[in-house]
Design a protein around this motif. Sequence first.
Motif, PDB file in Angstrom:
ATOM      1  N   UNK A   1       0.826  -1.206   0.000  1.00  0.00           N
ATOM      2  CA  UNK A   1       0.000   0.000   0.000  1.00  0.00           C
ATOM      3  C   UNK A   1       0.861   1.257   0.000  1.00  0.00           C
ATOM      4  N   UNK A   2       1.954   1.254   0.753  1.00  0.00           N
ATOM      5  CA  UNK A   2       2.834   2.416   0.795  1.00  0.00           C
ATOM      6  C   UNK A   2       3.421   2.704  -0.583  1.00  0.00           C
ATOM      7  N   UNK A   3       3.791   1.686  -1.318  1.00  0.00           N
ATOM      8  CA  UNK A   3       4.296   1.895  -2.687  1.00  0.00           C
ATOM      9  C   UNK A   3       3.219   2.551  -3.539  1.00  0.00           C
ATOM     10  N   UNK A   4       1.977   2.123  -3.348  1.00  0.00           N
ATOM     11  CA  UNK A   4       0.852   2.696  -4.092  1.00  0.00           C
ATOM     12  C   UNK A   4       0.645   4.162  -3.720  1.00  0.00           C
TER      13      UNK A   4
ATOM     14  N   UNK B   1      -5.758   9.046  -6.832  1.00  0.00           N
ATOM     15  CA  UNK B   1      -6.852   9.984  -6.596  1.00  0.00           C
ATOM     16  C   UNK B   1      -7.792   9.510  -5.495  1.00  0.00           C
ATOM     17  N   UNK B   2      -8.045   8.208  -5.433  1.00  0.00           N
ATOM     18  CA  UNK B   2      -8.998   7.668  -4.465  1.00  0.00           C
ATOM     19  C   UNK B   2      -8.241   7.133  -3.252  1.00  0.00           C
ATOM     20  N   UNK B   3      -8.324   7.836  -2.139  1.00  0.00           N
ATOM     21  CA  UNK B   3      -7.672   7.387  -0.915  1.00  0.00           C
ATOM     22  C   UNK B   3      -8.712   7.072   0.162  1.00  0.00           C
ATOM     23  N   UNK B   4      -9.914   6.703  -0.262  1.00  0.00           N
ATOM     24  CA  UNK B   4     -10.927   6.283   0.702  1.00  0.00           C
ATOM     25  C   UNK B   4     -10.461   4.982   1.354  1.00  0.00           C
ATOM     26  N   UNK B   5     -10.953   4.718   2.531  1.00  0.00           N
ATOM     27  CA  UNK B   5     -10.561   3.511   3.246  1.00  0.00           C
ATOM     28  C   UNK B   5     -10.884   2.265   2.435  1.00  0.00           C
TER      29      UNK B   5
ATOM     30  N   UNK C   1      -6.654  -2.166  -2.404  1.00  0.00           N
ATOM     31  CA  UNK C   1      -5.269  -2.200  -2.890  1.00  0.00           C
ATOM     32  C   UNK C   1      -4.419  -3.127  -2.019  1.00  0.00           C
ATOM     33  N   UNK C   2      -4.607  -3.032  -0.712  1.00  0.00           N
ATOM     34  CA  UNK C   2      -3.803  -3.829   0.219  1.00  0.00           C
ATOM     35  C   UNK C   2      -4.243  -5.285   0.272  1.00  0.00           C
TER      36      UNK C   2
END
Length: 258
Positions: free
Chosen positions: A148-151, A159-163, A169-170
């Motif tokens: 996730x950190x790489x992403x 653009x989308x950083x919603x939980x 992603x994770x």
Amino acid sequence: MPLVVWPAALAMWGPGDMSSKHAHHAMHLMLCRTGTLSIRVDSAKKDTRAAGVLVGPDVPHALDARGTEVVLLFVEPESHDGLRLRASLTESVRLFDEAARDALLASLPREGPIPHAAIGPWMESTLEALAGPTTTSAPRMHPRVRKLLRHLRSDPAPEDTSLEALAEVAGLSSGRLMHAFTESTGVPLRPYLLWLRLQRAAGAIASGRTAGEAAHAAGFSDSAHLTRTFRRMFGTTPSFLQRRSQFVQAQAKAPDAS
């Protein structure tokens, strides 16, 4: 402008300035490269002079470092490093005399430009030197959090950083992600995302982009939103960072002009 992208820290240097009484959430270490500064804390009626100061989170204070160059380190107080710094404070602020300041800045040049590559090691050694006793162990990185950190650090920024989007992603549930992220990085997910956006904005400003451009690049709604957040977290504004960046660039070009 020396900037190092850590999960919850931001370093910069440049000419000292004067601030009226204010408070901000980030812990704040200011060291004069030479000379001293004055500080007034809380309801104190008199200023105190020192070669450096570490201010706890949300502590009202006023500073005057005009006439000297300073090195600044901001640390998210809920992070692993922030907890270690907070454990070192027996009062709302910690003052440093010239000898203590010199010891903390020993790895950096006393005057002139500071090499960018020197800032990261300096931050690490300074946090270690100032850390207080704590039972918090160094975090162990979860492989899904590393992914996730790489992403999150990719360019351009997602653009989308919603939980929900970040959990997808994770490859973890939302609840598991929040727990694993805090365990792995030493800072909760939402404060980390805010710090990352502020660091992106600071990097954009330092590279010469306008506050509006920096706000857009970092995911803020507009320059006013960025300015409000900067002031709340750091007690200063993006324009102040722009002036520091211009100072550093002028110093770096000075030898070529001679």
